[in-house]
Scaffold this active site. Sequence first.
Site, PDB file in Angstrom:
ATOM      1  N   PHE A   1      -1.908  -8.909   3.221  1.00 36.09           N
ATOM      2  CA  PHE A   1      -2.258 -10.233   3.767  1.00 36.09           C
ATOM      3  C   PHE A   1      -3.745 -10.510   3.710  1.00 36.09           C
ATOM      4  O   PHE A   1      -4.177 -11.655   3.732  1.00 36.09           O
ATOM      5  CB  PHE A   1      -1.777 -10.332   5.231  1.00 36.09           C
ATOM      6  CG  PHE A   1      -2.705  -9.643   6.218  1.00 36.09           C
ATOM      7  CD1 PHE A   1      -3.838 -10.289   6.691  1.00 36.09           C
ATOM      8  CD2 PHE A   1      -2.467  -8.344   6.656  1.00 36.09           C
ATOM      9  CE1 PHE A   1      -4.706  -9.654   7.584  1.00 36.09           C
ATOM     10  CE2 PHE A   1      -3.324  -7.705   7.540  1.00 36.09           C
ATOM     11  CZ  PHE A   1      -4.446  -8.374   7.998  1.00 36.09           C
TER      12      PHE A   1
ATOM     13  N   LYS B   1       4.500  -9.873  -5.820  1.00 38.50           N
ATOM     14  CA  LYS B   1       5.114 -10.072  -4.501  1.00 38.50           C
ATOM     15  C   LYS B   1       3.974 -10.157  -3.488  1.00 38.50           C
ATOM     16  O   LYS B   1       3.423  -9.146  -3.067  1.00 38.50           O
ATOM     17  CB  LYS B   1       6.035  -8.886  -4.188  1.00 38.50           C
ATOM     18  CG  LYS B   1       7.173  -9.182  -3.232  1.00 38.50           C
ATOM     19  CD  LYS B   1       6.761  -9.577  -1.830  1.00 38.50           C
ATOM     20  CE  LYS B   1       6.259  -8.465  -0.955  1.00 38.50           C
ATOM     21  NZ  LYS B   1       5.747  -8.934   0.357  1.00 38.50           N
TER      22      LYS B   1
ATOM     23  N   GLU C   1       4.208 -11.608   2.925  1.00 38.11           N
ATOM     24  CA  GLU C   1       4.985 -12.697   3.539  1.00 38.11           C
ATOM     25  C   GLU C   1       4.172 -13.396   4.629  1.00 38.11           C
ATOM     26  O   GLU C   1       4.519 -14.483   5.071  1.00 38.11           O
ATOM     27  CB  GLU C   1       6.316 -12.153   4.104  1.00 38.11           C
ATOM     28  CG  GLU C   1       6.204 -11.240   5.318  1.00 38.11           C
ATOM     29  CD  GLU C   1       5.732  -9.816   4.977  1.00 38.11           C
ATOM     30  OE1 GLU C   1       5.414  -9.543   3.800  1.00 38.11           O
ATOM     31  OE2 GLU C   1       5.688  -8.997   5.914  1.00 38.11           O
TER      32      GLU C   1
ATOM     33  N   SER D   1      -1.114  -0.921   3.593  1.00 38.20           N
ATOM     34  CA  SER D   1      -1.336   0.191   4.522  1.00 38.20           C
ATOM     35  C   SER D   1      -0.927   1.520   3.874  1.00 38.20           C
ATOM     36  O   SER D   1      -0.102   1.544   2.954  1.00 38.20           O
ATOM     37  CB  SER D   1      -0.505  -0.036   5.787  1.00 38.20           C
ATOM     38  OG  SER D   1       0.864  -0.063   5.449  1.00 38.20           O
TER      39      SER D   1
ATOM     40  N   CYS E   1     -10.463  -3.526   3.937  1.00 39.66           N
ATOM     41  CA  CYS E   1     -10.375  -2.077   3.748  1.00 39.66           C
ATOM     42  C   CYS E   1     -11.752  -1.470   3.523  1.00 39.66           C
ATOM     43  O   CYS E   1     -11.889  -0.261   3.495  1.00 39.66           O
ATOM     44  CB  CYS E   1      -9.458  -1.756   2.580  1.00 39.66           C
ATOM     45  SG  CYS E   1     -10.152  -2.319   1.023  1.00 39.66           S
TER      46      CYS E   1
ATOM     47  N   GLU F   1      -6.903   3.761  11.809  1.00 38.82           N
ATOM     48  CA  GLU F   1      -7.329   2.465  11.258  1.00 38.82           C
ATOM     49  C   GLU F   1      -6.879   1.385  12.232  1.00 38.82           C
ATOM     50  O   GLU F   1      -5.678   1.189  12.442  1.00 38.82           O
ATOM     51  CB  GLU F   1      -6.696   2.213   9.887  1.00 38.82           C
ATOM     52  CG  GLU F   1      -7.119   0.865   9.335  1.00 38.82           C
ATOM     53  CD  GLU F   1      -6.513   0.527   7.978  1.00 38.82           C
ATOM     54  OE1 GLU F   1      -5.313   0.765   7.775  1.00 38.82           O
ATOM     55  OE2 GLU F   1      -7.259   0.002   7.132  1.00 38.82           O
TER      56      GLU F   1
HETATM   57  P1  NAD Z   1       1.276  -3.680   4.682  1.00 39.66           P
HETATM   58  O1  NAD Z   1       1.363  -2.308   4.161  1.00 39.66           O
HETATM   59  O2  NAD Z   1       1.937  -3.989   5.978  1.00 39.66           O
HETATM   60  O3  NAD Z   1       1.909  -4.714   3.622  1.00 39.66           O
HETATM   61  C1  NAD Z   1       1.494  -4.716   2.269  1.00 39.66           C
HETATM   62  C2  NAD Z   1       2.644  -5.228   1.417  1.00 39.66           C
HETATM   63  O4  NAD Z   1       3.757  -4.332   1.529  1.00 39.66           O
HETATM   64  C3  NAD Z   1       3.148  -6.599   1.813  1.00 39.66           C
HETATM   65  O5  NAD Z   1       3.398  -7.348   0.647  1.00 39.66           O
HETATM   66  C4  NAD Z   1       4.430  -6.307   2.586  1.00 39.66           C
HETATM   67  O6  NAD Z   1       5.394  -7.327   2.473  1.00 39.66           O
HETATM   68  C5  NAD Z   1       4.924  -5.041   1.918  1.00 39.66           C
HETATM   69  N1  NAD Z   1       5.687  -4.161   2.816  1.00 39.66           N
HETATM   70  C6  NAD Z   1       5.535  -4.005   4.152  1.00 39.66           C
HETATM   71  N2  NAD Z   1       6.385  -3.057   4.625  1.00 39.66           N
HETATM   72  C7  NAD Z   1       7.083  -2.604   3.566  1.00 39.66           C
HETATM   73  C8  NAD Z   1       8.108  -1.605   3.393  1.00 39.66           C
HETATM   74  N3  NAD Z   1       8.562  -0.903   4.424  1.00 39.66           N
HETATM   75  N4  NAD Z   1       8.583  -1.376   2.147  1.00 39.66           N
HETATM   76  C9  NAD Z   1       8.123  -2.077   1.096  1.00 39.66           C
HETATM   77  N5  NAD Z   1       7.159  -3.033   1.199  1.00 39.66           N
HETATM   78  C10 NAD Z   1       6.643  -3.298   2.410  1.00 39.66           C
HETATM   79  O7  NAD Z   1      -0.286  -4.062   4.732  1.00 39.66           O
HETATM   80  P2  NAD Z   1      -0.960  -5.375   5.316  1.00 39.66           P
HETATM   81  O8  NAD Z   1      -0.867  -5.339   6.804  1.00 39.66           O
HETATM   82  O9  NAD Z   1      -0.461  -6.575   4.602  1.00 39.66           O
HETATM   83  O10 NAD Z   1      -2.473  -5.158   4.856  1.00 39.66           O
HETATM   84  C11 NAD Z   1      -3.416  -4.415   5.611  1.00 39.66           C
HETATM   85  C12 NAD Z   1      -3.526  -3.013   5.092  1.00 39.66           C
HETATM   86  O11 NAD Z   1      -3.868  -3.033   3.700  1.00 39.66           O
HETATM   87  C13 NAD Z   1      -4.642  -2.210   5.764  1.00 39.66           C
HETATM   88  O12 NAD Z   1      -4.164  -0.910   5.996  1.00 39.66           O
HETATM   89  C14 NAD Z   1      -5.759  -2.204   4.736  1.00 39.66           C
HETATM   90  O13 NAD Z   1      -6.647  -1.121   4.829  1.00 39.66           O
HETATM   91  C15 NAD Z   1      -4.973  -2.151   3.467  1.00 39.66           C
HETATM   92  N6  NAD Z   1      -5.751  -2.613   2.326  1.00 39.66           N
HETATM   93  C16 NAD Z   1      -6.210  -1.667   1.469  1.00 39.66           C
HETATM   94  C17 NAD Z   1      -6.976  -2.031   0.382  1.00 39.66           C
HETATM   95  C18 NAD Z   1      -7.522  -0.998  -0.557  1.00 39.66           C
HETATM   96  O14 NAD Z   1      -8.114  -1.371  -1.553  1.00 39.66           O
HETATM   97  N7  NAD Z   1      -7.359   0.286  -0.293  1.00 39.66           N
HETATM   98  C19 NAD Z   1      -7.284  -3.391   0.168  1.00 39.66           C
HETATM   99  C20 NAD Z   1      -6.760  -4.330   1.052  1.00 39.66           C
HETATM  100  C21 NAD Z   1      -6.003  -3.929   2.146  1.00 39.66           C
END
Ligand code: NAD
Length: 492
Positions: free
Chosen positions: A156, A180, A183, A233, A288, A383
């Site tokens: 997001f 994808k 959401e 994450s 991040c 985090e």
């Molecule tokens: P998230 O992991 O909750 O969601 C990321 C994506 O995964 C979304 O599209 C979501 O719909 C999908 N998703 C969620 N649960 C899932 C599951 N059980 N199975 C399959 N897909 C699933 O992350 P977020 O809250 O959207 O973003 C924040 C996180 O992203 C933080 O931890 C941040 O550090 C990380 N992030 C990392 C980087 C990097 O470059 N390392 C960059 C941006 C964000």
Amino acid sequence: MSKIDATLKGLEVSNFIGGEWVKGSGKSLDIISPYTGSSCGTVHIANAEDVKSAVTAAKQNQKEWAAQSMKSRAAILFKFRDILFRDQDKISSIVAIENGKMIPEARAGLMKGVEVLEYALSLQNSDVGGKMEVSRGVFCEYRRQALGVVASITPFNFPAMVPMWTIPIAIAVGNAYIWKPSEKTPITSKYIADAFAEAGLPAGILTVVQGEREVVEAIIDHKDVKAVAFVGSTKVAELVYKRATGNGKRALCLGGAKNHIVLLPDADIEVTGMGISDSFTGCAGQRCMAASVLLAVGDVTAHIDKIKERAESQVLGDSMGAIITAAQLEFLNAAIERAVKDGATLLLDGRNAEAPVEYKNGFWLGPTILDHVKAGSEAAVTELFGPILAIVRCENITEAIKIQNSSEYGNAASVFTSSGPMAEYVAANTECGMFGVNIGVPVPREPFSFGGVKSSKFGHGDITGDQSLDFWTDVKKVTTKWENQKDHNWMS
Ligand code: NAD
């Protein structure tokens, strides 16, 4: 600062399959703006059957797309770039509304995405492969080949920038790409996909499928999806990585972070105040690359006063944005409470910051500074993903580096000092993928690549830069002989 229109409602986004927007067979979800806490639109999500149709549509034109020259593919990407510049106000404001960022932050994210796009455009002049006469009249050469249909799942926090880390490069080298989006922030995908369509990208070369876990799993499990990139994450990154590689696919999954900054007493006070404060408060700490733990070595009282002074000057809704959801805000408030119970002192309590009147039902937390946080406590190791800086007091550099390296994460780290040798020492001994000297957000600029280590990344290579070319292509080795030679060898 430009403000967002809090009255905006009724935005709609669905699935872009085979060059058409289609509703999708899943449910419809409200998109809640963090500014207002109320719905600004609806996303119509897909299901596993829709993913199958999407892959079929993506396959249709992919081979023809890959057969074009890099130059003609790049011509479309050039038009796409023009459209992004033309529409940057509109796109930045959509990113801000659905994500809670300030408009200038949203624009900066979009422009960082454009930098990656420009790298993809440069491939037409730089990716010349390699060719050599390995024996008399016999030539070996490398030829990059697109993989076919590839996919990415994005988080997001950067609705435009993170997708743009991969889309332009993967498409430029001839793949069809399934995206994808989160959401929580799906609306931006409509503007990106429409911009590609207007630029003349053939149907199916960019697909958008909206959804949650079911859709992600359907993408990963589809036999015709050859590679999966993920950013989000650590928990989900690991799940996606294991499932994708278990299915025999190429996967690169970037996870969470807990970025440490080592502050030495000889650091410039102004540079430190601005660099560290802006790092943990920018995008309300939801990046991040944000500073999360300050490893304060020796007497750095004046520096910390400066960090606090700048953080205190942030005005919610004017210079600093909102937290993504009510649940995340609740988590952050509770984490602050727990940190205090764990023995931390509240140097600055963002829970007291005033929410902007016009967005009073939104999800707001001001900059928060916790001092004397114990190494190993929740605030020091977990985090949190909000505008919270945990200060851990350290006796010396050795102790600071030891604490940093005990983190499960290894995305970014920095040192603030006026000593070159000290900076080099910390850079050499810190376990992280991206390191900054006197810089709070050490994001490498193109063509330098982006990626962490440890549980901030699953898979090999980085998501941008040269290594991304290896991720999105196979390299075919072609050996050629045209001359009829008298001497024979094993290659004859
Ligand atoms: P998230 O992991 O909750 O969601 C990321 C994506 O995964 C979304 O599209 C979501 O719909 C999908 N998703 C969620 N649960 C899932 C599951 N059980 N199975 C399959 N897909 C699933 O992350 P977020 O809250 O959207 O973003 C924040 C996180 O992203 C933080 O931890 C941040 O550090 C990380 N992030 C990392 C980087 C990097 O470059 N390392 C960059 C941006 C964000």
